[in-house]
Design a protein around this motif. Structure first.
Motif, short mmCIF file in Angstrom:
data_model
loop_
_atom_site.label_atom_id
_atom_site.label_comp_id
_atom_site.label_asym_id
_atom_site.label_seq_id
_atom_site.Cartn_x
_atom_site.Cartn_y
_atom_site.Cartn_z
N LEU A 251 0.86 -1.19 0.00
CA LEU A 251 0.00 0.00 0.00
C LEU A 251 0.89 1.24 0.00
N LEU A 252 0.75 2.06 -1.03
CA LEU A 252 1.52 3.30 -1.16
C LEU A 252 0.65 4.49 -0.76
N ASP A 253 1.30 5.52 -0.26
CA ASP A 253 0.58 6.71 0.16
C ASP A 253 -0.17 7.35 -1.02
N LEU A 254 -1.41 7.76 -0.77
CA LEU A 254 -2.23 8.28 -1.88
C LEU A 254 -1.65 9.55 -2.50
N ASP A 255 -1.19 10.46 -1.68
CA ASP A 255 -0.70 11.75 -2.21
C ASP A 255 0.76 11.70 -2.60
N ASN A 256 1.52 10.86 -1.94
CA ASN A 256 2.95 10.74 -2.27
C ASN A 256 3.32 9.27 -2.35
N PRO A 257 3.07 8.66 -3.50
CA PRO A 257 3.24 7.20 -3.59
C PRO A 257 4.69 6.75 -3.56
N SER A 258 5.65 7.64 -3.31
CA SER A 258 7.01 7.14 -3.03
C SER A 258 7.12 6.66 -1.59
N ILE A 259 6.08 6.88 -0.80
CA ILE A 259 6.04 6.39 0.59
C ILE A 259 5.28 5.08 0.66
N VAL A 260 5.95 4.06 1.19
CA VAL A 260 5.29 2.78 1.43
C VAL A 260 4.60 2.85 2.79
#
Lengths: 340, 340
Positions: A251-260
């Motif tokens: 699951l990646l962050d919705l606004d910043n998908p470089s964050i797991v």
């Protein structure tokens, strides 16, 4: 209704089977797998690692077809139920933006998705070595190639199904000319699908378990959910007799998908059935597409099996999201904003 | 006055020695080489693969310094004659665009050039593996890092000294995590130094001769001339005892530098002197910068020698352009517009 929400249209005729009783894992196989087996059309030896979308009341797909000359190209396929597929014997004709023929020397491992009113195919193309190719279509008749987003070598380009903060976003897995002595997933942004930048690291290979310790690569286009971008991906381990490809989920962050946000420490599907363990390349499960129903939360996962066949597996957004959260283990600095 | 014109400012105090009588090759060494030898400053073991520019009446450089912990960083240096250099003992402090400290984990093989009123440093940086870093300065006091232009792995980023058709243009040499089983030069464009695209192939390793058959990489920022962009580059061959790095020269099309107009089939400088043949890495000539005089056509080439020292060599634009044209051999499809 699911508790976790999928932010996507409903697909009323999504293929579906309930989870078998007594089955413990979060992803279960279609009972009639493989849905595409060897020699599926004249001149095509094997189809695998392929992508499908719903299209009106029917379904359409872009398939990695190994023709009988042994070189991979992309072929269209059609289906009314997303299970039984009619595959075109002739590959897709690509043109450039002026309308001139522009065929890739080879093309494999397509992803397929819709952004606004346009469908995009992303695949591994020849650019003096493996890199990412992109083409768009609105009618599945004319396919216009866009600029290659990245320098070689690169594989497993995965475009997100909407712009994020105004930019297109693509995951990719930089690689080398062979079987890659490295293999992390990165993210890149583009305002226009021509120029790409703001590259960030997303996910590292590795972790406590060994199933994803050699390399990882993005899978189907990420699914937008109320808990983040849900992505299935492949993780690879090495053995004395070669690689084994399993499926993971993140699951990646919705606004910043470089964050797991969460990443399952366990595989969610691994080669077990004979159509997965034996074929042109043994022991490969390689997910490339999902159908997912914004109404019920049902998810159907299309995966390549042993570089030979197409398999189908199921889960629900509640089941997989809960599993990923419950078993989460992030690796290295996955959980932070990807460093430049 | 030269017949071939260099499109650049005059440098009245460019270092210079005439070609020795009886010397046949198109590039000749400074008689007092190396101009920077081992232990050039406290705490710095070796300096090589470094870049210089003229700056007012003096000269300034960015140097690859191997400090005594064995990790490379970039250090500033100052000179009145471009021969005798005073090197800073402390490396450059980089900041991000908000002014916050932003040091690369390592930094090597810098290029340095001026576009309009700004100086740019391009180097090999750590981005979960080797990739290209970019920073800008106007005063050589504050160095602001920009976005990394490319995904890893990549080395030998070389920015052109002006925009071409409205875009910044950079050469680079995609590589892998080690000593690169491939090695061609590509070109990429950017409207803003943030997003990069329109990637094209420029030059292939190979050719009839063997000196550049393993890999090639861009060198100093290309020099604009009336005959095209003149670029010195390095070409590498393999031996039973390791690589040998020589210097080549190429002329790229002014308007579309993905087209090779002429490319010398011969090296123009190869390791021969003891300071080039023996050092931390034997047998390396690695050009990273030129000073070039728009008035006289004199060119001074700064090159790393054996990963240990800085050497200086000379040519004139007439001599080198005539040599490259007279000995030209393009490789593979160098001479055409780089394919996507």
């Amino acid at each position: 209704m699911s508790k976790v929400k999928i932010i996507a249209d409903a697909i009323k005729n999504i293929p579906w089977e309930d989870k078998p009783s007594g089955y413990h894992a979060p992803v279960w196989r279609h009972s009639q797998n493989p849905i595409i087996d060897r020699n599926p059309a004249k001149g095509i030896s094997r189809i695998f690692n392929s992508a499908v979308v719903s299209y009106g009341e029917t379904f359409i797909g872009v398939f990695r077809a190994e023709t009988i000359d042994g070189r991979p190209h992309l072929h269209l396929g059609y289906s009314d139920d997303a299970l039984s597929w009619s595959i075109e014997e002739v590959g897709i004709d690509f043109v450039d933006e002026t309308g001139k023929a522009f065929q890739p020397n080879y093309a494999y491992d397509p992803r397929l998705l819709k952004i606004e009113d346009t469908y995009y195919i992303i695949w591994c193309t020849d650019f003096y070595g493996a890199s990412i190719g992109v083409a768009k279509t609105t009618d599945f008749k004319t396919f216009v190639r866009l600029e290659n987003p990245f320098l070689p070598f690169n594989r497993n380009g995965v475009l997100f199904p909407r712009k994020i903060n105004g930019n297109y976003v693509m995951l990719s897995r930089p690689s080398d000319s062979g079987h890659t002595p490295f293999g992390d997933i990165f993210l890149s942004e583009s305002p226009d699908l021509v120029y790409w930048g703001k590259h960030r690291h997303v996910m590292s290979k590795g972790g406590y378990g060994w199933w994803q310790n050699v390399k990882i690569g993005g899978g189907p286009a990420p699914i937008e959910t109320s808990e983040g971008w849900l992505m299935f991906y492949h993780g690879v381990t090495g053995t004395c007799n070669g690689f084994v490809y399993s499926m993971g989920a993140v699951l990646l962050d919705l606004d910043n998908p470089s964050i797991v946000k969460y990443r399952s420490k366990n595989f969610v599907l691994t080669p077990e059935e004979s159509y997965e363990t034996t074929g042109f390349v043994d022991n490969v499960i390689f997910p490339c597409a999902t159908l997912h129903d914004g109404e019920t939360g049902k998810i159907a996962i299309y995966y390549g099996a042993a570089d030979t066949r197409v398999g189908l597996a199921y889960t629900t957004v509640d089941e997989i999201v809960n599993y990923v959260k419950a078993t989460s283990e992030t690796v290295a600095d996955d959980a932070t904003v990807g460093r430049m």
